[in-house]
Design an enzyme around this catalytic site. Structure first.
Site, mmCIF file in Angstrom:
data_model
loop_
_atom_site.group_PDB
_atom_site.id
_atom_site.type_symbol
_atom_site.label_atom_id
_atom_site.label_comp_id
_atom_site.label_asym_id
_atom_site.label_seq_id
_atom_site.Cartn_x
_atom_site.Cartn_y
_atom_site.Cartn_z
ATOM 1 N N LYS A 119 0.827 -1.212 0.000
ATOM 2 C CA LYS A 119 0.000 0.000 0.000
ATOM 3 C C LYS A 119 0.865 1.267 0.000
ATOM 4 O O LYS A 119 0.530 2.236 -0.670
ATOM 5 C CB LYS A 119 -0.915 -0.001 1.214
ATOM 6 C CG LYS A 119 -2.000 -1.080 1.184
ATOM 7 C CD LYS A 119 -2.957 -0.893 2.356
ATOM 8 C CE LYS A 119 -3.678 -2.182 2.736
ATOM 9 N NZ LYS A 119 -4.760 -2.569 1.847
ATOM 10 N N GLU B 106 -2.418 7.477 7.669
ATOM 11 C CA GLU B 106 -3.168 8.436 6.868
ATOM 12 C C GLU B 106 -4.353 8.979 7.635
ATOM 13 O O GLU B 106 -4.728 8.450 8.685
ATOM 14 C CB GLU B 106 -3.605 7.815 5.529
ATOM 15 C CG GLU B 106 -4.570 6.669 5.642
ATOM 16 C CD GLU B 106 -4.829 5.974 4.306
ATOM 17 O OE1 GLU B 106 -3.979 6.029 3.397
ATOM 18 O OE2 GLU B 106 -5.896 5.358 4.187
ATOM 19 N N HIS C 215 -14.266 -3.730 8.319
ATOM 20 C CA HIS C 215 -13.577 -3.274 7.105
ATOM 21 C C HIS C 215 -13.688 -4.292 5.976
ATOM 22 O O HIS C 215 -12.861 -4.318 5.072
ATOM 23 C CB HIS C 215 -12.096 -2.957 7.374
ATOM 24 C CG HIS C 215 -11.890 -1.892 8.403
ATOM 25 N ND1 HIS C 215 -12.339 -0.612 8.234
ATOM 26 C CD2 HIS C 215 -11.290 -1.913 9.611
ATOM 27 C CE1 HIS C 215 -12.025 0.118 9.293
ATOM 28 N NE2 HIS C 215 -11.401 -0.655 10.146
ATOM 29 N N ARG D 125 -6.652 -8.129 -9.460
ATOM 30 C CA ARG D 125 -7.322 -9.417 -9.692
ATOM 31 C C ARG D 125 -8.787 -9.144 -9.983
ATOM 32 O O ARG D 125 -9.236 -8.003 -9.913
ATOM 33 C CB ARG D 125 -7.234 -10.263 -8.428
ATOM 34 C CG ARG D 125 -7.768 -9.498 -7.208
ATOM 35 C CD ARG D 125 -7.842 -10.353 -5.964
ATOM 36 N NE ARG D 125 -7.908 -9.571 -4.742
ATOM 37 C CZ ARG D 125 -9.019 -9.106 -4.187
ATOM 38 N NH1 ARG D 125 -10.187 -9.325 -4.759
ATOM 39 N NH2 ARG D 125 -8.982 -8.418 -3.072
HETATM 40 P P1 ADP Z 1 -12.798 -7.955 -2.654
HETATM 41 O O1 ADP Z 1 -12.150 -6.625 -2.533
HETATM 42 O O2 ADP Z 1 -12.665 -8.631 -3.967
HETATM 43 O O3 ADP Z 1 -14.155 -7.988 -2.122
HETATM 44 P P2 ADP Z 1 -11.950 -9.196 -0.248
HETATM 45 O O4 ADP Z 1 -11.129 -8.222 0.514
HETATM 46 O O5 ADP Z 1 -13.290 -9.514 0.226
HETATM 47 O O6 ADP Z 1 -11.894 -8.837 -1.759
HETATM 48 O O7 ADP Z 1 -11.123 -10.522 -0.362
HETATM 49 C C1 ADP Z 1 -11.463 -11.475 -1.329
HETATM 50 C C2 ADP Z 1 -10.937 -12.781 -0.894
HETATM 51 O O8 ADP Z 1 -9.553 -12.781 -0.939
HETATM 52 C C3 ADP Z 1 -11.376 -13.121 0.501
HETATM 53 O O9 ADP Z 1 -12.001 -14.363 0.444
HETATM 54 C C4 ADP Z 1 -10.119 -13.163 1.314
HETATM 55 O O10 ADP Z 1 -10.091 -14.372 2.049
HETATM 56 C C5 ADP Z 1 -9.022 -13.151 0.307
HETATM 57 N N1 ADP Z 1 -8.002 -12.181 0.635
HETATM 58 C C6 ADP Z 1 -8.021 -10.860 0.424
HETATM 59 N N2 ADP Z 1 -6.890 -10.294 0.803
HETATM 60 C C7 ADP Z 1 -6.114 -11.272 1.282
HETATM 61 C C8 ADP Z 1 -4.792 -11.338 1.831
HETATM 62 N N3 ADP Z 1 -4.022 -10.285 1.965
HETATM 63 N N4 ADP Z 1 -4.334 -12.534 2.223
HETATM 64 C C9 ADP Z 1 -5.082 -13.622 2.094
HETATM 65 N N5 ADP Z 1 -6.309 -13.629 1.571
HETATM 66 C C10 ADP Z 1 -6.822 -12.471 1.177
HETATM 67 P P1 ADP Z 2 -7.847 -3.925 2.495
HETATM 68 O O1 ADP Z 2 -6.582 -4.210 1.774
HETATM 69 O O2 ADP Z 2 -7.955 -4.659 3.765
HETATM 70 O O3 ADP Z 2 -9.031 -4.040 1.592
HETATM 71 P P2 ADP Z 2 -8.191 -1.034 2.294
HETATM 72 O O4 ADP Z 2 -7.065 -0.080 2.310
HETATM 73 O O5 ADP Z 2 -8.834 -1.309 0.988
HETATM 74 O O6 ADP Z 2 -7.708 -2.395 2.950
HETATM 75 O O7 ADP Z 2 -9.296 -0.556 3.336
HETATM 76 C C1 ADP Z 2 -10.354 -1.378 3.715
HETATM 77 C C2 ADP Z 2 -11.497 -0.525 4.262
HETATM 78 O O8 ADP Z 2 -11.071 0.265 5.387
HETATM 79 C C3 ADP Z 2 -12.049 0.465 3.296
HETATM 80 O O9 ADP Z 2 -13.010 -0.086 2.440
HETATM 81 C C4 ADP Z 2 -12.625 1.530 4.212
HETATM 82 O O10 ADP Z 2 -13.882 1.110 4.699
HETATM 83 C C5 ADP Z 2 -11.688 1.532 5.369
HETATM 84 N N1 ADP Z 2 -10.650 2.581 5.199
HETATM 85 C C6 ADP Z 2 -9.485 2.452 4.554
HETATM 86 N N2 ADP Z 2 -8.784 3.602 4.566
HETATM 87 C C7 ADP Z 2 -9.518 4.493 5.265
HETATM 88 C C8 ADP Z 2 -9.351 5.876 5.657
HETATM 89 N N3 ADP Z 2 -8.251 6.568 5.351
HETATM 90 N N4 ADP Z 2 -10.333 6.452 6.374
HETATM 91 C C9 ADP Z 2 -11.445 5.762 6.718
HETATM 92 N N5 ADP Z 2 -11.664 4.492 6.389
HETATM 93 C C10 ADP Z 2 -10.725 3.847 5.668
#
Ligand code: ADP
Ligand code: ADP
Ligand code: MG
Length: 686
Positions: free
Chosen positions: A116, A200, A235, A317
């Protein structure tokens, strides 16, 4: 186009990829673990290769085995699905080295977006807006604290290598920063093998809006509009929809172009999603009742003035929620992935793409929303789905990787199915979603189906007042809800018991258990248990032939009749067609209004069952022996009345559980007997 591909995944995404491949005439190879020997995805593919033990590290993450399987079966390409190896650049590289096409972006793009912090530095250079924050390499705690103070609280500490909602800590004030940092680093090290974090601004009540992008190997890019994934728990996404309520054409174009710029900056190829956090965009009421005729209409500009969007991360993906994009564009994104990976140009240009109507996806998970969404495991003893079509644009679509009888095991994630609905308007999609959830019937494990219905009906969701705090904000109407109410649930359980008895009587007149029923004015007692509390219900047989049920402080006429698709039950102001399933002592009641369950302690039935094994006939409860209908030496048929007992002012007929000969009567009429006392001996076999 490829002739054969290997799908390096399991569950619904493996089935979903296989369906498109089949439609395109591409052969598929499944891989599977011990736990998945009989899984749906194995039968969805043309061939299958066993790759190891049940734990992901012993199978779905063993990329050498997977590449070996591809080679052995002559597959030309590998589709990684999502999760597992999908964002592992080493795996993508190993595929290339083995002469296999990786159906995903180039390894360099996965790597660039994998962390990230680094990806944010890249995006900054490409002119993509970022949440104000610190994304540098210096990880000195004092320096990070200084940055947090500069950004201003609240801040969010995020594991740079994090994903799946893990490795994040919100910090409200400077004094809490050091402790939160240490705990975030600990989780990051354990879950992702790296302590690196970024800091952030924690955006208040933001929306999560992401853009689906696609690139090809010829330098072409398009965006397939947005998905709103604001409804989250921990989240993690729960409900996703497209288009985003309140989105304006201007903001959509800006975000779409920013997403394409992000993809272009890393020479992206294939399907990807750029996630943004959006501030100041209000969706409430903005798309309600608007028709979206074919050709695509844009939601009216509502509340997007002053909306700001910031890049969060890029998922390199196919996304779990891609079906809502398919529903509003009429496209098959897996087909696009296969075409692009085999070298074809993108099938369409930006100006040919349009939004049609509104789509919503609900993730049906094996989890208990009333217990902090803790995942549960178990068997899908009953798994009934709404009428739907798979993988095609239609009003209701279900993507799943399980069948009735399958287990949700502890090895993999808890998603059972994705339910996707499409309508001309958001309102119509919402109505379809609620109806489809009502028709989704699962017995055997706890799911979030009823919770999802409560979310859909909540004022915030119904009015498209979306942000990531929706679930906590609406907690009062989301948790611990029971729309059926205890009295109606009991009424439905009583109706199903009476109907089941009636059916047995019809099949076998001697099994009649409620001979006393013909006596007008009789009362029958039912023993239930609800949330650990015992609950008595009394059924009065009225002289006019009617039934009066008294339970949980309410009393009223109970009416029921057999309907084509269940039992019509009417009690205490509620009338519903219910379907019931009995699993052990638990009666599961499903109807359009909602679903509930109740424990029915049918002592009589269980005494009969126990007796069936042993030939013993015991008193179901403490009471008095009224009469014996047989004497020693009598030959009896199964179900024949043997004795009548009286307990709690009710008479109970004790029937023969099996055919046999009466050996001995152990009590005489008028005797008091204890619960479980053996009343007579029956020698089985006629
Ligand atoms: P999307 O953003 O496509 O909704 P999710 O965050 O829900 O993705 O994750 C999709 C799938 O990928 C989930 O079933 C989760 O178990 C898997 N996944 C996501 N990020 C990771 C990670 N960093 N390590 C292992 N599995 C992950
Ligand atoms: P992941 O890799 O686990 O999907 P993300 O960076 O996409 O992590 O963040 C997952 C969720 O966390 C977001 O969909 C949002 O709901 C919350 N989030 C992430 N960054 C912020 C932020 N700066 N402020 C508030 N909520 C956040
Ligand atoms: Mg994310």
């Amino acid at each position: 186009m490829f002739k054969k591909i290997l799908i390096a995944n399991r569950g619904e995404i493996a089935c979903r990829v296989a369906a498109t491949a089949r439609r395109m005439g591409v052969k598929t190879v499944a891989v599977y673990s011990d736990a998945d020997t009989h899984a749906k995805h194995v039968s969805a593919c043309d061939e299958a290769v066993h790759i190891g033990g049940s734990a992901p590290k012993d199978s779905y993450l063993r990329w050498e085995r997977i590449i070996e399987a591809a080679r052995a079966t002559g597959a030309q390409a590998v589709h990684p699905g999502y999760g597992f190896l999908s964002e592992n650049e080493e795996f993508a590289r190993a595929c290339a080295n083995a002469g296999l096409a990786f159906i995903g972006p180039p390894p360099s793009a996965i790597q660039a977006m994998g962390l990230k912090a680094e990806s944010k530095q890249l995006m900054e250079k490409a002119g993509v807006p970022l949440v104000p924050g610190y994304h540098g390499a210096d990880q000195d705690p004092a320096m990070l604290q200084h940055e947090a103070d500069r950004i201003g609280y609240p801040v969010l500490i995020k594991a740079s290598a994090g994903g799946g909602g893990k490795g994040m800590r919100a910090v409200d004030q400077a004094a809490d920063f050091a402790a939160a940092l240490a705990s975030c680093q600990r989780e990051a090290r354990n879950s992702f093998g790296s302590e690196a974090v970024l800091v952030e601004k924690y955006v208040q009540r933001p929306r999560h809006i992401e853009i689906q992008v696609f690139g090809d190997a010829h330098g072409n890019y398009v965006y397939l509009f947005e998905r709103d994934c604001s409804v989250q728990r921990r989240h993690q996404k729960v409900l996703e929809e497209a288009p985003a309520p309140g989105m304006t054409p201007e903001l959509r174009t800006q975000m779409g172009l920013a997403a394409v710029a992000a993809a272009r900056a890393v020479n992206y190829v294939g399907a990807g999603t750029v996630e943004f956090i959006v501030e100041g965009l209000h969706g409430a009421g903005s798309t309600q009742g608007e028709a979206a005729p074919s050709g695509g209409s844009e939601p009216r500009a509502a509340g997007s003035v002053g909306a700001r969007f910031y890049f969060m991360e890029m998922n390199t993906r196919l996304q779990v929620e891609h079906p809502v994009t398919e529903a509003i564009t009429g496209l098959d994104l897996v087909e696009w992935q296969l075409r692009v990976a085999s070298g074809e140009p993108l099938p369409m240009k930006q100006e040919d793409l349009h939004i049609l109507g509104h789509a919503i996806e609900a993730r049906i998970c094996a989890e208990n929303p009333d217990n902090n969404f803790l995942p549960v495991t178990g068997t899908l003893n009953v798994y009934r789905k709404p009428a739907c079509a798979s993988f095609e644009r239609s009003t209701v679509r279900i993507d799943d990787g399980v069948r009735e009888g399958d287990a949700i095991s502890p090895y993999y994630d808890s998603m059972v199915a994705k339910l996707i609905v499409h309508g001309d308007t958001r309102e119509q999609a919402l109505a379809r979603l609620d109806a489809a959830l009502a028709q989704t019937r699962i017995v055997g494990l706890t799911t979030n189906v009823q919770f999802l219905r409560h979310v859909v009906a909540s004022p915030s969701f119904a009015n498209a007042d979306l942000d990531t705090a929706l679930i906590p904000r609406e907690a009062a109407v989301l948790f611990g809800q029971d729309r059926l109410g205890l009295p109606f649930t009991v009424a439905a359980a009583v109706a199903q018991t009476l109907l089941a008895e009636r059916a047995r009587e019809t099949a076998d007149p001697f099994s009649r258990r409620d001979g006393w029923r013909s006596l007008g004015g009789a009362v029958r007692r039912f023993d239930f248990e609800s949330q650990g509390q015992s609950l008595l219900a009394h059924l009065h047989y009225l002289h006019d032939g009617g039934l009066q049920l008294t339970v949980a402080g309410v009393s009223g006429a109970l009416q029921f009749s057999v309907a084509a698709d269940g039992i019509d039950v009417q009690f205490h102001g509620v009338r519903q067609t219910v379907q019931t399933w009995q699993q052990d002592e638990v009666v599961h009641v499903f109807c359009a209004l909602g679903a509930a369950q109740i424990v029915e302690l049918d002592a009589l039935a269980h005494a009969g069952e126990a007796a069936a094994d042993t030939g013993r006939l015991t008193a179901p409860m403490p009471g008095k022996v009224v009469s014996f209908a047989v004497k020693p030496g009598d030959v009896v048929k199964k179900g024949q009345a043997l004795a009548v007992m009286e307990a709690m002012k009710m008479e109970h007929t004790i029937a023969a559980p099996v055919a046999g000969t009466v050996a001995e009567l152990l009590y005489a009429p008028g005797d008091q007997v204890a619960e479980g006392a053996e009343l007579l001996k029956l020698a089985a076999g006629a």
